[in-house]
Design an enzyme around this catalytic site. Structure first.
Site, PDB file in Angstrom:
ATOM      1  N   ALA A 113      59.232  61.409  34.712  1.00 31.80           N
ATOM      2  CA  ALA A 113      59.660  60.040  34.435  1.00 31.80           C
ATOM      3  C   ALA A 113      58.724  58.935  34.908  1.00 31.80           C
ATOM      4  O   ALA A 113      58.777  57.831  34.365  1.00 31.80           O
ATOM      5  CB  ALA A 113      61.046  59.803  35.039  1.00 31.80           C
ATOM      6  N   ALA A 114      57.918  59.157  35.934  1.00 38.24           N
ATOM      7  CA  ALA A 114      57.086  58.069  36.463  1.00 38.24           C
ATOM      8  C   ALA A 114      56.051  57.634  35.421  1.00 38.24           C
ATOM      9  O   ALA A 114      55.568  58.459  34.650  1.00 38.24           O
ATOM     10  CB  ALA A 114      56.395  58.517  37.744  1.00 38.24           C
ATOM     11  N   ASP A 163      60.093  69.691  41.190  1.00 33.17           N
ATOM     12  CA  ASP A 163      59.443  70.453  40.129  1.00 33.17           C
ATOM     13  C   ASP A 163      60.502  70.865  39.107  1.00 33.17           C
ATOM     14  O   ASP A 163      61.697  70.966  39.431  1.00 33.17           O
ATOM     15  CB  ASP A 163      58.760  71.696  40.715  1.00 33.17           C
ATOM     16  N   CYS A 233      51.534  62.453  24.664  1.00 35.05           N
ATOM     17  CA  CYS A 233      50.630  61.391  24.214  1.00 35.05           C
ATOM     18  C   CYS A 233      49.321  62.032  23.775  1.00 35.05           C
ATOM     19  O   CYS A 233      48.238  61.635  24.205  1.00 35.05           O
ATOM     20  CB  CYS A 233      50.417  60.339  25.302  1.00 35.05           C
TER      21      CYS A 233
END
Length: 480
Positions: A113-114, A163, A233
């Site tokens: 999420a970061a 993790d 990405c």
């Protein structure tokens, strides 16, 4: 930009000469800048939301492109959580969530999420009454994630630092899992030159194998019939379509179509011989960076023999703390809907968490490293109850509890640098909520000749100078 030869050969083979040449040209163009607005914080009457923007992000209800980059570090509304600087293509996650989650409250995991772009976005899109668990495996990045979610202000959030394998014990737990998996970063070449230098065919191979491990780790924690959103990405099919095909074949997942408009110019599945729904953003077609997404549903019948159950009650343990019942009652009175929250005490810190999800929180705390949950309300020092910055940022604070003092731009920047503030002579003594353009910035304790600054030390603006030109978001759009 000089692209790696192996990347050029692979991508040319995937797209064809004409499309590859257009992509390569686009990677040398200027990167578009986009933001996503926080509707929960922007007053409907005083903000013309998209005035001054270069156009809407078509697949996002609150995203807009900017004509030029704002001076984000020196924009008080950025620090107040009024908007998030997010790459436009990645806002496409909204479409999958809106189409397949519906109106029923859901428990969602954002696994990788970061720094928080997709987490803050998901929290805005999820139905009311939902719970978001935002996880980051790297410790210092999990603190950045917690900061950004705190500023966004929603109480129904848990931040964890684990993790992916640590989630395996939470069987059939989540209705939705977003896996924006670590990838080779081909879609970030224009944004991050380091991504170009670090790219290699060997790294692509490492990434697609790691991505499969991550999905395998968390599959058991997705409920039967639950939604898995897989995104990267990057452009290559090894990390994208081939992994989606593997999830389908390995776990029996159904690959779901996402409604798109033709004028969004999103490219579909590029895997020869296996036509299933997949969505790829190419910067020469769609205004944004490289991005890939696919949505999958776990089979309804794919239920484990041991289903998730709340942990049995162990009886209340007596907790020794420096917090009195009276102080707890005062903190509870700060909440907009106090009956919806359970207050907990950790040492001298008081936190509020949605009552509806206490069993889930208990299970998360047993299995995971929880960084924060709900909204921090206050810290107790002796008889003094110090309101937390998270409370100032949150959507749960009653408007009539603390006196408010509107500050100028210069005062706002001084506050965000954690400098001492001098308020007007009319300002009351005690804890005061500072506002900038009527948006909460945080608390001070006014003692008369000055106000003690309660802004978090670790979040302060460290730069001691102001740029000659400052572009910020304002009620009228973008101001200089």
């Amino acid at each position: 930009m000089e692209l790696p030869a192996s990347f050029a050969d692979r991508t040319r083979s995937l797209l064809g000469d004409e499309e590859y040449n257009k992509l390569a040209d686009a990677l040398n163009d200027e990167q578009p800048v986009s933001i996503r607005l926080n509707e929960a914080k922007l007053p409907d009457a005083s903000f013309s939301l998209f005035h001054g923007c270069a156009g809407r992000v078509p697949w996002s209800s609150t995203g807009c492109y900017l004509d030029r980059r704002l001076t984000f570090t020196f924009d008080p509304l950025f620090h107040a959580g009024c908007y998030y600087v997010q790459e436009a293509s990645s806002m496409f996650v909204e479409q999958a969530l809106k189409q397949y989650v519906g109106e029923t409250p859901a428990v969602m995991l954002d696994l990788c999420a970061a720094p928080g772009g997709k987490s803050t976005h998901a929290r805005s899109v999820l139905p009311a009454g939902s719970l978001l668990v935002a996880n980051e495996v790297i410790r210092n990045r999990s603190q950045i994630l917690a900061e950004n979610l705190t500023k966004w202000g929603h109480p129904g959030v848990v931040v964890t630092n684990n993790d992916s394998v640590d989630f395996a014990d939470l069987e059939d737990f989540f209705d939705v899992i977003l896996t924006d998996v670590p990838c080779s970063g081909e879609g970030m070449f224009r944004k991050d030159p380091v991504a170009v230098s670090e790219w290699s065919p060997e790294n692509v191979d490492i990434c697609w194998q790691r991505q499969r491990r991550i999905v395998s780790d968390i599959w058991s924690s997705l409920k039967p019939g639950g939604l898995l959103i897989y995104s990267t990405c990057t452009y290559n099919t090894k990390e994208d379509e081939e992994n989606i095909r593997w999830i389908r074949d390995e776990f029996g997942a159904e690959i779901l179509p996402v409604n798109v408009s033709d004028d969004w110019n999103i490219t579909g599945n590029l895997l020869a011989g296996d036509d299933f729904p997949a969505y790829r953003f190419l910067p020469h077609r769609a205004k944004g960076e490289g991005f890939f997404l696919a949505a999958l549903r776990k089979p309804e019948a794919d239920s484990l023999q041991t289903r998730y159950k709340s942990a049995p009650a162990q009886g209340k343990k007596k907790v020794v703390s420096g917090v009195s019942k009276e102080q707890l009652a005062v903190a509870r009175g700060w909440l907009l809907s106090p009956d919806d929250y359970e207050l907990s005490v950790n040492g001298t810190n008081i936190t509020a968490f949605p009552k509806d999800y206490l069993p889930e929180l208990s299970s998360l705390q047993q299995s995971l490293r929880v960084i924060q949950a709900g909204v921090a309300l206050a810290e107790v020092k002796g008889k003094d109850l110090i309101p937390s910055h998270a409370l100032a940022m949150s959507q749960v604070l009653r408007d009539d509890i603390f006196p408010r003092e509107e500050v100028s731009y210069e005062q706002a920047i001084a506050y965000l640098r954690k400098e001492a503030i001098v308020l007007s002579a009319e300002a009351p003594r005690g804890y005061v909520l500072l506002t900038y353009t009527n948006i909460p910035l945080g608390f001070v304790k006014n003692i008369g000749n000055r106000a003690n600054n309660l802004y978090p030390q670790e979040w302060r603006i460290r730069s001691g100078y102001l740029p000659e030109e400052i572009l910020i978001l304002s009620a009228a759009g973008i101001n200089l």
